[in-house]
Enzyme design. Structure first.
Site, PDB file in Angstrom:
ATOM      1  N   LYS A  90       0.904  -1.382   0.024  1.00 44.08           N
ATOM      2  CA  LYS A  90       0.003  -0.078  -0.057  1.00 44.08           C
ATOM      3  C   LYS A  90       0.975   1.180  -0.271  1.00 44.08           C
ATOM      4  O   LYS A  90       0.419   2.570  -0.359  1.00 44.08           O
ATOM      5  CB  LYS A  90      -0.837  -0.007   1.216  1.00 44.08           C
ATOM      6  CG  LYS A  90      -2.264  -0.978   0.946  1.00 44.08           C
ATOM      7  CD  LYS A  90      -3.092  -0.884   2.190  1.00 44.08           C
ATOM      8  CE  LYS A  90      -3.977  -2.106   1.863  1.00 44.08           C
ATOM      9  NZ  LYS A  90      -5.206  -2.021   3.113  1.00 44.08           N
ATOM     10  N   ASP A 136      -9.930   2.595   1.528  1.00 47.89           N
ATOM     11  CA  ASP A 136      -9.754   2.142   3.055  1.00 47.89           C
ATOM     12  C   ASP A 136     -10.309   3.189   4.067  1.00 47.89           C
ATOM     13  O   ASP A 136     -10.782   2.694   4.968  1.00 47.89           O
ATOM     14  CB  ASP A 136      -8.357   1.861   3.289  1.00 47.89           C
ATOM     15  CG  ASP A 136      -7.969   0.310   2.739  1.00 47.89           C
ATOM     16  OD1 ASP A 136      -8.757  -0.420   2.327  1.00 47.89           O
ATOM     17  OD2 ASP A 136      -6.832   0.107   2.798  1.00 47.89           O
ATOM     18  N   GLY A 160      -1.441   0.072  16.600  1.00 50.27           N
ATOM     19  CA  GLY A 160      -0.522  -0.270  15.432  1.00 50.27           C
ATOM     20  C   GLY A 160      -0.319   1.103  14.637  1.00 50.27           C
ATOM     21  O   GLY A 160      -0.830   2.174  14.835  1.00 50.27           O
ATOM     22  N   ALA A 161       0.899   0.847  13.886  1.00 53.03           N
ATOM     23  CA  ALA A 161       1.425   1.965  13.178  1.00 53.03           C
ATOM     24  C   ALA A 161       1.810   1.614  11.756  1.00 53.03           C
ATOM     25  O   ALA A 161       2.657   2.036  11.265  1.00 53.03           O
ATOM     26  CB  ALA A 161       2.474   2.548  13.870  1.00 53.03           C
ATOM     27  N   GLY A 171       0.207   0.611   7.481  1.00 56.62           N
ATOM     28  CA  GLY A 171      -0.845   1.111   6.758  1.00 56.62           C
ATOM     29  C   GLY A 171      -2.324   1.332   6.972  1.00 56.62           C
ATOM     30  O   GLY A 171      -2.893   2.480   6.686  1.00 56.62           O
ATOM     31  N   ASN A 218       2.167   1.449  19.531  1.00 55.99           N
ATOM     32  CA  ASN A 218       2.722   0.672  18.830  1.00 55.99           C
ATOM     33  C   ASN A 218       3.796   0.015  19.842  1.00 55.99           C
ATOM     34  O   ASN A 218       4.495   0.546  20.571  1.00 55.99           O
ATOM     35  CB  ASN A 218       3.099   1.369  17.650  1.00 55.99           C
ATOM     36  CG  ASN A 218       3.341   0.263  16.452  1.00 55.99           C
ATOM     37  OD1 ASN A 218       2.719  -0.370  16.161  1.00 55.99           O
ATOM     38  ND2 ASN A 218       4.749   0.479  15.839  1.00 55.99           N
ATOM     39  N   ARG A 219       4.042  -1.279  18.998  1.00 57.10           N
ATOM     40  CA  ARG A 219       5.058  -2.212  19.821  1.00 57.10           C
ATOM     41  C   ARG A 219       6.643  -1.471  19.530  1.00 57.10           C
ATOM     42  O   ARG A 219       7.355  -1.333  20.352  1.00 57.10           O
ATOM     43  CB  ARG A 219       5.167  -3.507  18.819  1.00 57.10           C
ATOM     44  CG  ARG A 219       6.247  -4.552  19.157  1.00 57.10           C
ATOM     45  CD  ARG A 219       6.174  -5.678  18.562  1.00 57.10           C
ATOM     46  NE  ARG A 219       6.293  -5.605  17.203  1.00 57.10           N
ATOM     47  CZ  ARG A 219       6.383  -6.527  16.496  1.00 57.10           C
ATOM     48  NH1 ARG A 219       6.123  -7.818  16.756  1.00 57.10           N
ATOM     49  NH2 ARG A 219       6.276  -6.434  15.141  1.00 57.10           N
ATOM     50  N   TYR A 258     -11.449  -9.301  10.196  1.00 57.18           N
ATOM     51  CA  TYR A 258     -12.742  -9.933   9.775  1.00 57.18           C
ATOM     52  C   TYR A 258     -12.810 -11.418   9.829  1.00 57.18           C
ATOM     53  O   TYR A 258     -13.881 -11.992  10.187  1.00 57.18           O
ATOM     54  CB  TYR A 258     -13.257  -9.468   8.602  1.00 57.18           C
ATOM     55  CG  TYR A 258     -12.544  -9.631   7.438  1.00 57.18           C
ATOM     56  CD1 TYR A 258     -12.667 -10.599   6.627  1.00 57.18           C
ATOM     57  CD2 TYR A 258     -11.963  -8.684   6.863  1.00 57.18           C
ATOM     58  CE1 TYR A 258     -12.013 -10.985   5.509  1.00 57.18           C
ATOM     59  CE2 TYR A 258     -11.043  -8.839   5.681  1.00 57.18           C
ATOM     60  CZ  TYR A 258     -11.040 -10.052   4.955  1.00 57.18           C
ATOM     61  OH  TYR A 258     -10.714 -10.297   3.835  1.00 57.18           O
TER      62      TYR A 258
HETATM   63  P1  ATR Z   1      -0.597  -2.923   7.505  1.00 53.12           P
HETATM   64  O1  ATR Z   1      -0.307  -2.110   6.410  1.00 53.12           O
HETATM   65  O2  ATR Z   1      -1.621  -4.068   7.399  1.00 53.12           O
HETATM   66  O3  ATR Z   1      -1.119  -2.154   8.780  1.00 53.12           O
HETATM   67  P2  ATR Z   1       2.410  -3.050   8.369  1.00 53.12           P
HETATM   68  O4  ATR Z   1       2.467  -1.975   7.817  1.00 53.12           O
HETATM   69  O5  ATR Z   1       3.158  -4.239   8.247  1.00 53.12           O
HETATM   70  O6  ATR Z   1       0.740  -3.629   7.827  1.00 53.12           O
HETATM   71  O7  ATR Z   1       1.867  -2.935   9.912  1.00 53.12           O
HETATM   72  C1  ATR Z   1       1.524  -3.778  10.937  1.00 53.12           C
HETATM   73  C2  ATR Z   1       1.252  -3.405  12.048  1.00 53.12           C
HETATM   74  O8  ATR Z   1       1.108  -4.540  13.030  1.00 53.12           O
HETATM   75  C3  ATR Z   1       2.491  -2.579  13.058  1.00 53.12           C
HETATM   76  O9  ATR Z   1       2.042  -1.658  13.632  1.00 53.12           O
HETATM   77  C4  ATR Z   1       3.326  -3.581  13.628  1.00 53.12           C
HETATM   78  O10 ATR Z   1       3.932  -3.249  14.869  1.00 53.12           O
HETATM   79  P3  ATR Z   1       5.683  -2.631  14.455  1.00 53.12           P
HETATM   80  O11 ATR Z   1       5.673  -1.648  13.940  1.00 53.12           O
HETATM   81  O12 ATR Z   1       6.140  -2.901  15.911  1.00 53.12           O
HETATM   82  O13 ATR Z   1       6.143  -4.036  13.572  1.00 53.12           O
HETATM   83  C5  ATR Z   1       2.162  -4.358  14.213  1.00 53.12           C
HETATM   84  N1  ATR Z   1       2.498  -5.748  14.538  1.00 53.12           N
HETATM   85  C6  ATR Z   1       2.718  -6.773  13.751  1.00 53.12           C
HETATM   86  N2  ATR Z   1       2.947  -7.935  14.631  1.00 53.12           N
HETATM   87  C7  ATR Z   1       2.853  -7.528  15.964  1.00 53.12           C
HETATM   88  C8  ATR Z   1       2.894  -8.083  16.950  1.00 53.12           C
HETATM   89  N3  ATR Z   1       3.248  -9.464  17.282  1.00 53.12           N
HETATM   90  N4  ATR Z   1       2.593  -7.435  18.274  1.00 53.12           N
HETATM   91  C9  ATR Z   1       2.296  -6.106  18.120  1.00 53.12           C
HETATM   92  N5  ATR Z   1       2.251  -5.464  17.129  1.00 53.12           N
HETATM   93  C10 ATR Z   1       2.452  -5.977  15.832  1.00 53.12           C
END
Ligand code: ATR
Length: 481
Positions: free
Chosen positions: A286, A322, A346-347, A349, A369-370, A437
């Site tokens: 994305k 989206d 989460g941070a 897309g 965010n993690r 979902y």
């Molecule tokens: P998308 O576009 O679907 O949002 P992405 O850009 O890969 O996908 O982002 C995934 C998100 O899920 C991120 O916020 C990621 O946290 P990090 O920035 O720390 O990587 C979060 N995420 C993925 N796995 C995780 C986990 N096991 N625990 C907590 N956060 C997680």
């Protein structure tokens, strides 16, 4: 239109007949794979009498089959099959020298499919090679080649479209090649193969009900409008069902196809070659797709994520559906967000689209965010507070808990047993929104439900962003009924 051939890989002829009966209304012909039959059954193929055209195939291990025995025996069985009158086609590999089989096939009116398989990739000059393997012009040449990546797929389609003769069978194996099976009519392949429900006789085979039910395989014609979806992985997405169902209801000659992708530049070249009208973009492309497009909307620029690409005046234009897909179901179920205190987990897309709309609605947002650096970066872009996704943020979350929104993939397979907020106890007053979902209720949502919280999952978001894409791709509103 191309024909649909069900490959039968049962151990007994009786089981083959049963599978045929279950699928007969969805297919045009069958392939009996003698190499899968028990050896005593192999000698009985003359009793395999059906009322549908049958291809006789007895495949060796080197060509992707199971047979490891003597070549003499294989030829005897094939000869018996050709002579018995139950088979309309016989598959003979390109390196099989068997004048007896060829003359028997001619005598008994059995068409020869002259095949080659390449399990490594797409051979150089696939098109020329395919036409050269015929031993006489009555034969149908067949090539099944492994598609390992998007570059392979591009070469495959270039070669396939270069052959103007439709008297051929051509397909790409594997997940990257799945779309070549749906697009058999587009590339002028006489047929494509499929397997019974739940089985893949070859890499990339799906069931007749998927090809017909989701993709309208037996209706597709060369001139149909093509729309794609790119992602990695992409095969799990529900979008083909949603879009194709809409085309079917409106009677549109269009098909929406998944393209597993690992190289955006090659995909765009392919999209031009196949003259796609547009394509959906899903994880992880994305963001990365944006610099490759000719133009993007202001929404895409501000959000920094694009999930929809449309061809307008020979240019690829990026849109984002989206963000409205995200916010509308929330507004509908929760009401106004003005001055509401909202936590977003989460941070990535998906979070960007969420933050963009939440700010527009006047919500006050805490971003968790993690990885702190990503939270900080996004919080600057959207002017929000941010904190680490851990137990030390409990008090901040309590303060921002009118609505708690989960935007990561944590809670979805293979992370379905994780709740990213498992350290937090809900009081029952919070409204929880998870954009996942499948499953319908993630552990995150469950943890709220047991305490009396109202919740919303990502199903409506999937539909809403899809309806908007549908309009952009076709010009029509999605047929809701
Ligand atoms: P998308 O576009 O679907 O949002 P992405 O850009 O890969 O996908 O982002 C995934 C998100 O899920 C991120 O916020 C990621 O946290 P990090 O920035 O720390 O990587 C979060 N995420 C993925 N796995 C995780 C986990 N096991 N625990 C907590 N956060 C997680």
């Amino acid at each position: 239109m191309s024909k649909l051939c069900l490959t039968l890989t049962e151990k007994t002829l009786k089981d083959c007949n049963n599978i045929l009966k279950t699928n007969i209304h969805e297919i045009d012909l069958i392939e009996l794979r003698v190499d899968f039959l028990n050896s005593n059954e192999q000698k009985n193929i003359k009793y395999f009498n059906t009322n549908i055209p049958v291809i006789l195939t007895f495949r060796k291990v080197v060509d992707g089959g199971l047979y490891e025995g003597e070549e003499k025996y294989r030829k005897e069985i094939l000869l018996e099959g050709i002579k018995c009158g139950n088979f309309d086609f016989v598959d003979l590999e390109e390196d099989l020298i068997a004048p007896k089989l060829e003359s028997a096939a001619k005598e008994h009116n059995v068409k020869i499919i002259r095949s080659f398989h390449d399990f490594n990739g797409v051979p150089q000059n696939l098109g020329k090679k395919l036409l050269k393997i015929r031993r006489n012009l009555d034969e149908i040449p067949k090539a099944a080649v492994m598609i390992n990546n998007t570059k392979d797929l591009l070469v495959f389609y270039k070669e396939a479209l270069s052959i103007k003769d439709d008297n051929k069978i051509l397909l790409g194996m594997g997940t990257f090649g799945f779309n070549t099976r749906i697009l058999a009519a587009k590339i002028g392949s006489y047929l494509t193969f499929c397997s019974k429900e739940g089985v893949s006789a070859a890499p990339g085979h799906v069931s007749p009900s998927i090809l017909n039910g989701i993709y309208r395989f037996r209706e597709i014609k060369k001139d149909w409008l093509l729309i794609g979806i790119i992602g990695n992985p992409v095969m799990h997405t529900m979008s083909p069902g949603l879009h194709n169902d809409g085309y079917s209801k409106l009677g549109l000659d269009a098909v929406y196809i998944p393209f597993e992708t690992d190289d955006l530049q090659s995909f765009l070249e392919l999209a031009n070659l196949l003259e796609l009208k547009g394509f959906s973009v899903t994880v992880p492309f994305k963001n990365d797709i944006i610099p490759l497009l000719d133009n993007v909307t202001n929404g895409v620029k501000e959000i920094g994520a694009c999930n929809t690409v449309i061809k307008i005046d020979k240019m690829w234009v990026g849109e984002n559906t989206d963000s409205l897909g995200f916010i509308n179901p929330l507004l509908e179920k929760y009401g106004t967000l003005k001055e509401k205190k909202v936590t977003v987990i989460g941070a990535g897309g998906a979070a960007k689209s969420a933050l963009y709309e939440l700010k527009k609605e006047g919500a006050k947002v805490l971003l968790l965010n993690r990885t702190m650096s990503k939270a900080e970066e996004l919080s600057k872009q959207f002017n929000t507070l941010f904190a680490k996704l851990d137990i030390n943020s409990i008090n901040k979350i309590k303060e921002f808990s009118d609505v708690v929104i989960q935007t990561t993939n944590v809670g979805m397979h293979p992370l379905e047993n994780i709740n990213p907020l498992d350290f937090f106890n809900f009081t029952g007053k919070e409204f929880l929104y998870d954009i996942i979902y499948t499953p319908k209720e993630t552990l995150f949502l469950k943890s709220g439900v047991v305490n009396g919280c109202k919740t919303l999952n990502g199903w409506q978001m999937l539909l809403e962003q899809g309806y908007r894409q549908f309009k952009l791709f076709t010009g029509y509103e999605y047929p809701m009924e």
